[in-house]
Design an enzyme around this catalytic site. Sequence first.
Site, short mmCIF file in Angstrom:
data_model
loop_
_atom_site.label_atom_id
_atom_site.label_comp_id
_atom_site.label_asym_id
_atom_site.label_seq_id
_atom_site.Cartn_x
_atom_site.Cartn_y
_atom_site.Cartn_z
CD GLU A 43 0.01 59.11 17.88
OE1 GLU A 43 -0.97 59.83 17.59
OE2 GLU A 43 0.89 59.44 18.69
CB THR A 45 -6.86 54.99 19.09
OG1 THR A 45 -6.17 56.13 19.62
CG2 THR A 45 -6.04 53.74 19.35
N GLY A 131 5.73 69.71 9.68
CA GLY A 131 6.11 68.31 9.51
C GLY A 131 6.64 67.67 10.78
CB ALA A 132 7.40 68.95 14.11
N GLY A 133 4.83 66.76 13.24
CA GLY A 133 3.81 65.92 13.86
C GLY A 133 3.21 66.59 15.09
CB SER A 136 1.57 73.25 12.02
OG SER A 136 1.78 72.37 10.95
CB SER A 137 -2.70 70.98 9.48
OG SER A 137 -2.58 69.78 10.16
CG ASP A 181 -4.13 66.04 15.15
OD1 ASP A 181 -3.93 65.23 16.07
OD2 ASP A 181 -3.69 65.90 14.00
C1 GLA Z 1 -2.67 62.65 12.68
C2 GLA Z 1 -4.18 62.83 12.56
C3 GLA Z 1 -4.89 62.47 13.86
C4 GLA Z 1 -4.48 61.10 14.36
C5 GLA Z 1 -2.95 60.96 14.36
C6 GLA Z 1 -2.52 59.56 14.67
O1 GLA Z 1 -2.14 63.55 13.60
O2 GLA Z 1 -4.48 64.16 12.21
O3 GLA Z 1 -6.28 62.53 13.68
O4 GLA Z 1 -5.09 60.09 13.63
O5 GLA Z 1 -2.38 61.32 13.10
O6 GLA Z 1 -2.88 59.21 15.96
#
Ligand code: GLA
Length: 389
Positions: A43, A45, A131-133, A136-137, A181
């Site tokens: 994360e 990284t 917003g769930a991480g 979605s974007s 992502d």
């Molecule tokens: C978000 C960013 C990713 C990554 C993560 C953290 O999801 O879009 O590029 O940096 O945070 O690991």
Amino acid sequence: MTCNNNLIPSDMIKQQVANVYENSYGQAPVMVFSPGRLNIIGEHTDYNEGFVFPAAIDKGIYAACGRSDSKLCKVTALDMKESYEFTLDNIAPLENGGWRNYILGVVNGIHDTGKKLAPFNLVFGGDIPEGAGLSSSAALENAVVFSLNELFSLGLSKEEMIFISQKAEHSFVGVKCGIMDQFASMFGQKNTALLLDCRTISAKAFDIDLQEYQILLINTNVKHSLSDSAYNKRRAVCEKVASLLDVKALRDVKTTHLSSISEQITDEEYQMALYVIQENKRAQKAGIAMKANDIAELGQLIYASHHGLQHQYKVSCEELDFLVDLAKLNPNIAGSRMMGGGFGGCTINIIKKDAVRNYAEKTAAAYLEKFKNNCSVYEVSLSQGTHLI
Ligand code: GLA
């Protein structure tokens, strides 16, 4: 218990997107599915040119797209019940544009490659909780670039497309994200996680068979508002430290190396850079543990990742820490940590399959009691990346 996994079956969303398109424009569209992602470990990284270990999931964005017979482009966001019209000759980010800026950013990125677009109509909807991480974007950006590439036969490679998506986020949305992502969403494979080297953009695919364990996501259902600015600030700290050490990115730094500049940076900055160096090692070790089917080791790495994100990188929050602390008390959970950018969203848990139901119920009750708010539990499968449907 709030187990709102698969509340709306994905087939229904797909059908709805197709129907709205066909009813509005009277023609059959190009249809694309673009998934969200989870991340096992690694994360913050990616923008340090290090390693990440994501996978595409079976929740995502469905898009229907076709040529417009006027000069206008029209995009409809079904979940928001909103539409937006624009012309291709005047593309700029909108103030508080929300989802519109992802679309405009991708269109602008395609223009920048010199490829020609014509006016189009697009309808999209999905089942990734915002917003769930779960990105979605990135799923939306990839859905748009992939659809337009197909519709206008632009000949963009998948790699070119993910960089267009990332650039949209940098320059139209204002988040200086890494490439994880967009990569995971575009290149995901069924039942597979990808150990991605973010410097070379090459990935090793791992079949994910966690034996008697499975992945469980628990959504805090909070997204603290400082997350975007905090994200950009973390990235700036990493770049500052790399530049003081005269290297391209923190990926190139060893702990001893970092100590040599400890006088020139604050303790906070030192801990953040140290976290990145350590997390990068953990991500690589996770690949080794996965190959050896060593779930216990994988779980320990995941717990250590959370510890670093909480105390060194400082991107966690009370709700996420609460869920991870609960997991630690339960012997059926090998590892748990916050996932994604932080300040809310989901935890990822490696949990014994036969313990899921009980744990989900207990966690939901404890979370409700503590925060007077529901958490949500998702069982996801690892899926194919962005593709035509
Ligand atoms: C978000 C960013 C990713 C990554 C993560 C953290 O999801 O879009 O590029 O940096 O945070 O690991």
